[in-house]
Design an enzyme around this catalytic site. Sequence first.
Site, mmCIF file in Angstrom:
data_model
loop_
_atom_site.group_PDB
_atom_site.id
_atom_site.type_symbol
_atom_site.label_atom_id
_atom_site.label_comp_id
_atom_site.label_asym_id
_atom_site.label_seq_id
_atom_site.Cartn_x
_atom_site.Cartn_y
_atom_site.Cartn_z
ATOM 1 N NE ARG A 15 -1.994 -1.740 3.551
ATOM 2 C CZ ARG A 15 -2.417 -1.929 4.792
ATOM 3 N NH1 ARG A 15 -3.629 -1.524 5.136
ATOM 4 N NH2 ARG A 15 -1.644 -2.506 5.690
ATOM 5 C CE LYS A 75 0.794 -2.310 9.426
ATOM 6 N NZ LYS A 75 -0.438 -2.551 10.235
ATOM 7 C CE1 TYR A 94 -5.505 2.287 10.306
ATOM 8 C CE2 TYR A 94 -4.390 1.772 8.247
ATOM 9 C CZ TYR A 94 -5.555 2.005 8.954
ATOM 10 O OH TYR A 94 -6.769 1.962 8.314
ATOM 11 C CG HIS A 96 -2.021 -0.973 14.940
ATOM 12 N ND1 HIS A 96 -3.370 -1.031 15.232
ATOM 13 C CD2 HIS A 96 -1.925 -0.880 13.585
ATOM 14 C CE1 HIS A 96 -4.063 -0.983 14.095
ATOM 15 N NE2 HIS A 96 -3.215 -0.889 13.093
ATOM 16 C CD GLU A 118 -3.760 2.969 15.418
ATOM 17 O OE1 GLU A 118 -2.852 2.835 16.259
ATOM 18 O OE2 GLU A 118 -3.564 3.401 14.261
ATOM 19 C CB SER A 219 -19.445 -12.787 23.041
ATOM 20 O OG SER A 219 -18.142 -13.296 23.265
ATOM 21 C CG LEU A 239 -10.892 -2.173 17.688
ATOM 22 C CD1 LEU A 239 -9.366 -2.215 17.593
ATOM 23 C CD2 LEU A 239 -11.466 -1.371 16.544
ATOM 24 C CG ASP A 269 -2.377 -4.552 12.709
ATOM 25 O OD1 ASP A 269 -1.207 -4.948 12.588
ATOM 26 O OD2 ASP A 269 -3.055 -4.130 11.758
#
Length: 370
Positions: A15, A75, A94, A96, A118, A219, A239, A269
């Site tokens: 990307r 990234k 991003y 993370h 994010e 859940s 998430l 991630d």
Amino acid sequence: MIIGVPKEIKPNENRVGITPAGVREFSEKGHTVLIEKSAGIGSGISDEEYINSGAKIVNTAKEIFDNAEMIVKVKEPQSIEIEMLKPNQILFTYLHLAPDYTQTIGLKKSGVVAIAYETIEVDGKLPLLEPMSEVAGKMASIMAAYYLAKPYGGRGVLAGGVTGVHSAKFVILGGGTAGLNAAKVASGMGASVIVLDINAERLRYLEDVLPKNCQMIMSNIHTIEEEIKDADAVIGTVLIPGAKTPKLIRKDMLKTMKKGSVIVDVSIDQGGCVETSHPTTHADPVYEVDGVLHYCVANMPGAYARTSTFALTNSTLPFALLIADLGWKEAAKRYPAIKKGLNVVKGKITCEPVAKAHNLEYTPPEQVLE
């Protein structure tokens, strides 16, 4: 402002942080865009297309990092890139950070203003994460179906089955954007799909939009344990924005699963939702633990680079333009979404979940905006 777009160097990451359309938008507003040579090749974008849109092509990443006021990437910066960052430079990508202590400390020491895609939040949604969650969710079911094939280590079960034979059972942990898209593709292949989520309202919505071969289940530890026992594929899409992902599947649970079943941990991630998960690459995507195949590629959308680049930049460009037009501080003051994106500012950790994850001092973003 001078915007710099380096070529991504994470393994098999194709990307790129901007498209020619984005270059034109920046140029029209009087900004300068520097792009490293061949940065867009993996996404099918030539240097000539960038030049025709108003960008300047430079030969090395060093030229980008030496001259740009804002670095726009896809990234998280790799160690060699962190070394090239300059104090007061804006890094928009991003990050993370919650599962990545080394990167967190590296950014802290660099003195940059690191804004994470994010954690930018609008009306409770994560608009810069959602397009990649769509890609990763759809891809997760494709990968699960692929690795269920016997030659690749799986049980030899066809996702949709055939006449007179059961289809595969897919269990999806999390009913957000990635989970919804994983369910769409898995059900479209004819699999029997179970979606687990802790939000009853979300489950009602999924009940309305997903086909009849999808079941929505509340859940909890018990239902997770029971549902994965006879699952052929488990897809983890859990998430918590900015925070390390909770481990919903413990190592001891693997022994109850079918041999040759597949786990795809989309949330890798942010640390992964399976205790036995660790990041893998597109070059070496799977490994086996207790007879269960694990697929934990940390940049899944990079496999479909052209689709992902255009989907991502459609969402990131408006925010990047605001930061370039106003400067990071004014943009964060005016737009709460951008303030939420502040993760590390000139040596201070301004994202509380990141600070908690690494037991580091937290500085509220309001303090760095004074």
